[in-house]
Design a protein around this motif. Sequence first.
Motif, PDB file in Angstrom:
ATOM      1  N   ASP A 259     -10.975   3.853   0.081  1.00 60.98           N
ATOM      2  CA  ASP A 259      -9.733   3.562  -0.591  1.00 60.98           C
ATOM      3  C   ASP A 259     -10.053   2.642  -1.769  1.00 60.98           C
ATOM      4  O   ASP A 259     -10.236   1.443  -1.596  1.00 60.98           O
ATOM      5  CB  ASP A 259      -8.779   2.889   0.407  1.00 60.98           C
ATOM      6  CG  ASP A 259      -7.341   2.865  -0.078  1.00 60.98           C
ATOM      7  OD1 ASP A 259      -7.041   3.579  -1.040  1.00 60.98           O
ATOM      8  OD2 ASP A 259      -6.555   2.123   0.503  1.00 60.98           O
TER       9      ASP A 259
ATOM     10  N   SER B  18      -7.835   7.752   1.753  1.00 60.60           N
ATOM     11  CA  SER B  18      -6.852   6.734   2.072  1.00 60.60           C
ATOM     12  C   SER B  18      -6.840   6.493   3.574  1.00 60.60           C
ATOM     13  O   SER B  18      -7.041   7.420   4.363  1.00 60.60           O
ATOM     14  CB  SER B  18      -5.462   7.176   1.611  1.00 60.60           C
ATOM     15  OG  SER B  18      -4.495   6.246   2.025  1.00 60.60           O
TER      16      SER B  18
ATOM     17  N   ASP C  53      -3.117  -2.717   0.036  1.00 59.88           N
ATOM     18  CA  ASP C  53      -4.500  -2.241   0.024  1.00 59.88           C
ATOM     19  C   ASP C  53      -5.515  -3.373   0.042  1.00 59.88           C
ATOM     20  O   ASP C  53      -6.615  -3.200   0.527  1.00 59.88           O
ATOM     21  CB  ASP C  53      -4.756  -1.337  -1.187  1.00 59.88           C
ATOM     22  CG  ASP C  53      -4.475  -2.021  -2.517  1.00 59.88           C
ATOM     23  OD1 ASP C  53      -3.854  -3.103  -2.506  1.00 59.88           O
ATOM     24  OD2 ASP C  53      -4.845  -1.469  -3.557  1.00 59.88           O
TER      25      ASP C  53
END
Length: 138
Positions: free
Chosen positions: A1, A21, A95
């Motif tokens: 990611d 992801s 993230d």
Amino acid sequence: DLHTLQNRFYFGDSVLVRLRSAIPLLRQKLEKLPDHDNVCIGFPDAGAEKRFLKSFGGRYPVVVCDKERGANGERVMTVRPGGGHVGRHVVIVDDLIQSGGTLVECRNSLLQDGAESVSAFASHGVCLLYTSPSPRDS
């Protein structure tokens, strides 16, 4: 990611970069939670909302925290009106976590605004050595 798509150019032509992801893994885990029908997805800022909102396909209610400037110029975390978080288990999705300050502020705002409980999911934790107190110590 990858945090930003531009990072793929760091590797040059000799490395094939595949954009992956961790969100599909999170969705699987959410479905297995005993309270999965009471989950709300939270985003700590507009950037996370933009990156991940479509990944959940409308399965869960969504709430977004926003960073604003207070009267004295200080940063204030607010909960965007209209979120489906009241009385729910909010899972904040981002993230990258560096100090945890934004995450803690978002959690506090959500709890004050009626969330039942708050958890977090991030694919990258940046581990830094702190020499002074950080927001994660509160």
